[in-house]
Design a protein around this motif. Structure first.
Motif, mmCIF file in Angstrom:
data_model
loop_
_atom_site.group_PDB
_atom_site.id
_atom_site.type_symbol
_atom_site.label_atom_id
_atom_site.label_comp_id
_atom_site.label_asym_id
_atom_site.label_seq_id
_atom_site.Cartn_x
_atom_site.Cartn_y
_atom_site.Cartn_z
ATOM 1 N N GLY A 15 -20.274 31.370 125.089
ATOM 2 C CA GLY A 15 -21.345 31.684 124.087
ATOM 3 C C GLY A 15 -22.919 30.655 123.705
ATOM 4 N N ASN A 16 -22.720 30.014 124.762
ATOM 5 C CA ASN A 16 -23.928 28.887 125.114
ATOM 6 C C ASN A 16 -25.389 29.622 125.349
ATOM 7 O OD1 ASN A 16 -21.985 26.535 124.893
ATOM 8 N ND2 ASN A 16 -21.732 26.445 126.824
ATOM 9 N N VAL A 17 -26.382 28.955 125.095
ATOM 10 C CA VAL A 17 -27.539 29.802 124.924
ATOM 11 C C VAL A 17 -28.566 29.181 126.206
ATOM 12 C CG1 VAL A 17 -29.761 29.835 123.959
ATOM 13 C CG2 VAL A 17 -27.850 30.114 122.631
ATOM 14 N N LYS B 270 -34.012 33.457 125.022
ATOM 15 C CA LYS B 270 -33.285 32.269 124.359
ATOM 16 C C LYS B 270 -32.620 32.974 122.611
ATOM 17 C CE LYS B 270 -33.756 28.301 124.672
ATOM 18 N NZ LYS B 270 -33.547 27.262 125.187
ATOM 19 N N ALA C 76 -25.245 41.387 125.329
ATOM 20 C CA ALA C 76 -26.136 40.355 124.726
ATOM 21 C C ALA C 76 -27.368 41.384 125.214
ATOM 22 C CB ALA C 76 -26.454 39.047 125.459
ATOM 23 N N LYS D 65 -26.767 34.134 125.660
ATOM 24 C CA LYS D 65 -25.624 33.223 125.929
ATOM 25 C C LYS D 65 -24.746 33.772 126.513
ATOM 26 C CE LYS D 65 -27.032 33.355 120.708
ATOM 27 N NZ LYS D 65 -26.405 33.035 119.376
ATOM 28 N N HIS D 66 -23.781 32.670 127.087
ATOM 29 C CA HIS D 66 -23.488 32.517 128.129
ATOM 30 C C HIS D 66 -21.420 34.234 127.292
ATOM 31 C CE1 HIS D 66 -19.784 31.538 130.701
ATOM 32 N NE2 HIS D 66 -20.950 31.302 131.889
ATOM 33 N N TYR E 15 -25.134 35.586 131.661
ATOM 34 C CA TYR E 15 -25.936 35.802 129.993
ATOM 35 C C TYR E 15 -26.641 36.407 129.808
ATOM 36 C CZ TYR E 15 -25.804 29.925 131.321
ATOM 37 O OH TYR E 15 -25.367 28.669 130.832
#
Length: 667
Positions: A508-510, A499, A345, A503-504, A340
């Motif tokens: 793309g998951n938070v 938050k 990011a 994201k992964h 993440y």
């Protein structure tokens, strides 16, 4: 160089008032002209210094060796232009009168004071013989400091340990990938992996490798950089000679030690004051480190102790068992965070914070070619304050994030051009736009670069320095940019930032709330270790530079061991920087007897961040505007302690930092 000296001689030969006449003055023809002098020289040196840090190949090292004394000699000559100091001294003598009478601005008075102090420190009051000795010492220091830095860099580049993928047992995939990439870069075999001495890699390997024998080999090589790692390169003699020369410089100024000389122009004012701050942190850090060792030893006992720890936990063990204990106690594995925390990011998070607080927008410029393909270049924009809604360029920003051969280790912020308004007649206004660079040393992944949380903090930290340069709003270049307080953007641990941006890198998951909660619970674990690792370096620095003499038999390594033993250095922890590769101290004089400033800056940063938290909104624009006005934009136009008082309404309070670090209980 010659053009620079010609500019300075022109000040003396101009129509500026006679330095012996107090009835008239012309600030611009002396100090304004001094600030403008040598603009071409400064631009070239800024590029040169950047290449010396980021593109220091063998050819560049030859140039650097040849130029070290020439650059030093030129600097000495700029302070010895006959008649120049007389004019500066006269303006310094009448500065209070001119400010009271409204003739000079606060910034002009500050410029007079800073230039005057710098001339005095460079020997402007010395007689001719002493000036020659002073210049000769500076030449020798420049040459020795260059050699010290090159020895460390060459050790880091040349050392390698070729292993197999099986030898990487326990390491997360991104660390394994970094070792494989290093093997590719060094033209090794198709199945080879290479363990190198880049700090970001070493710390990750020491934290996760289950191979104690390899951890020890890597640690000992890392510890020996600059001193005995390769035959023919040893910084021991160089470092001691640097210490002796600095002591002589201080003696020429009538001071008993270099530390006394250096501290005169700091917020702390004396070495004793700096050491008092460190002593308080040291004692709390030792208590915390003692509790941490007890936890690790208890954990090892319960775990069955899969290795024989002779003499207790060793420096190549501490990180590994601390990480294992973290996973067991908090059900948290730092490697869970890495997917993440891709470089993209974290960069986006930093830019978003920059935008929320200071209205800065980063527009990537693919068309601008940098000195290396890995360097990203941005045009930094901000909406004009005239209400038109139009944007203006406030800076050009270079982001150089990856470790590579010929680039020194660590992280830093620098510039190619500083902000200024004091332009020569006919100058292009673009000359006032700063060009800022942030350098990190992250291990580049094969497809994605995943960072540790500490890496993310480093990226934010350097952007804080970048803000100083980009948001500077000074008239005189001499005072602009990163001249004062540091480290005000320490926000990545705030959930609102996590938050939105964490994201992964594949899905793309938070980032899950549960992972954040487990991370927050473990965040301050091992803080005693980190405090001791840093503070021991800062205390050793002041102690070394406080000596009044360095005899013929002075042994730097012996001094380090005896001093740390006297201070009760916890077993199993060593200083973050050992003397023979302590580049902050010996590659230049910038941080000599001044490494403590990082902890002092942390005190300021925690206190400043508390101002945002007290509003209930860490992005409170009113507080951000006040911070920008009194901290970032003012450069060195006002004394640092006064700037902080204007922002917080009082002197800094170390309580916030101690609480943030878990060294005292939260109230």
């Amino acid at each position: 160089m010659e053009a620079h000296l010609a500019d300075l001689r022109a000040i003396v030969n101009s129509d500026a008032p006679d330095p012996l006449e107090d009835d008239e003055d012309d600030f611009d023809s002396v100090l304004g002209a001094y600030d403008r002098a040598g603009s071409t020289y400064r631009r070239i040196v800024a590029v040169y210094n950047s290449y010396a840090s980021s593109a220091n190949d063998q050819a560049m090292r030859v140039v650097q060796t040849r130029m070290a004394t020439r650059l030093s000699r030129h600097e000495s000559r700029t302070y010895d232009v006959r008649g120049l100091f007389d004019r500066i001294e006269r303006l310094h003598r009448i500065r209070e009168e001119k400010m009271k009478g409204g003739g000079w601005t606060v910034e002009q008075v500050r410029l007079v004071e800073r230039v005057y102090v710098d001339f005095v420190k460079m020997g402007a009051r010395f007689d001719d013989a002493t000036k020659r000795e002073y210049a000769n010492i500076q030449d020798k220091l420049a040459s020795l400091q260059t050699k010290f830095m090159q020895n460390v860099l060459e050790d880091e580049e040349e050392w390698e340990l070729v292993v197999t993928e099986d030898d990487m047992a326990g390491c997360p995939p991104d660390v394994v990938a970094a070792a494989r990439r290093e093997a590719i870069d060094r033209s090794k075999g198709p199945l080879d992996h290479v363990l190198s001495l880049r700090r970001s890699f070493v710390e990750a390997f020491l934290s996760r490798s289950s191979r104690r024998d390899l951890r020890r080999i890597v640690y000992e090589a890392f510890s020996k950089r600059g001193g005995g790692l390769f035959q023919g390169r040893d910084n021991a003699r160089i470092a001691v000679e640097i210490l002796r020369l600095r002591r002589r410089l201080a003696g020429l100024h009538g001071r008993d030690s270099f530390a006394e000389f250096r501290f005169e122009d700091t917020m702390a004012l004396t070495p004793e004051a700096g050491m008092r701050m460190l002593d308080d942190i040291w004692m709390k850090g030792k208590d915390a480190a003692g509790r941490e060792r007890e936890m690790l030893e208890s954990f090892l006992s319960e775990d069955g102790g899969d290795i024989a720890l002779e003499g207790g936990i060793q420096p190549w063990d501490w990180r590994y068992y601390a990480e294992r204990h973290r996973r067991a106690k908090f059900d948290f594995d730092e490697s869970e965070m890495r997917p993440y925390l891709s470089l993209g990011a974290v960069t986006n998070a930093a830019f978003d914070v920059s935008n929320k607080l200071y209205g800065l927008k980063y527009v990537k410029r693919e068309d601008i070619v940098a000195y290396h393909p890995d360097v990203d270049i941005y045009e930094v924009r901000r909406v004009k304050e005239n209400g038109s809604g139009e944007e203006q360029i406030v800076a050009i920003f270079l982001h150089d994030n990856y470790s590579r051969p010929h680039k020194r280790s660590g992280a830093w912020s620098s510039y190619y051009r500083k902000q200024k308004k004091n332009l020569a007649d006919g100058s292009d206004p673009i000359e006032a736009v700063p060009i800022v660079i942030n350098c990190n040393n992250f291990s580049k992944g094969s497809t994605h670069t995943l960072l540790s949380f500490a890496d993310g903090i480093t990226l934010f930290h350097e952007l804080g320095h970048g803000h100083h340069a980009m948001l500077s709003d000074c008239f005189y270049e001499y005072l602009s940019g990163t001249s004062v307080l540091k480290d005000f953007v320490e926000l990545p641990s705030q959930p609102i930032v996590l938050k939105k941006h964490m994201k992964h890198y594949l899905s793309g998951n938070v980032v899950p709330d549960d992972l954040i909660a487990r991370f927050k619970a473990s965040e301050l674990f091992n803080e005693g270790f980190a405090t001791i690792e840093y503070t021991s370096c800062a205390m050793l620095d002041i102690a070394l530079h406080s000596l009044s003499e360095y005899g013929d038999d002075f042994n730097l390594t012996k001094f380090e061991h005896e001093y740390l033993k006297e201070r009760g250095m916890p077993q199993g922890i060593v200083p973050r920087h050992r003397p023979l590769h302590f580049s902050h101290l010996f590659k230049s004089g910038n941080y000599a007897s001044g490494y403590y400033v990082y902890k002092w800056a942390e005190v300021l940063a925690s206190d400043a961040f508390a101002a945002f938290k007290e509003t209930g909104d860490i992005f409170d624009r009113t507080t951000a505007d006040r911070c920008k006005k009194h901290i970032y934009s003012t450069g060195n136009t006002v004394a640092p302690h006064e700037l902080f008082r204007r922002f917080r309404g009082r002197d800094p309070d170390a309580t916030f930092m101690l609480r943030d670090r878990g060294l005292i209980p939260m109230s």
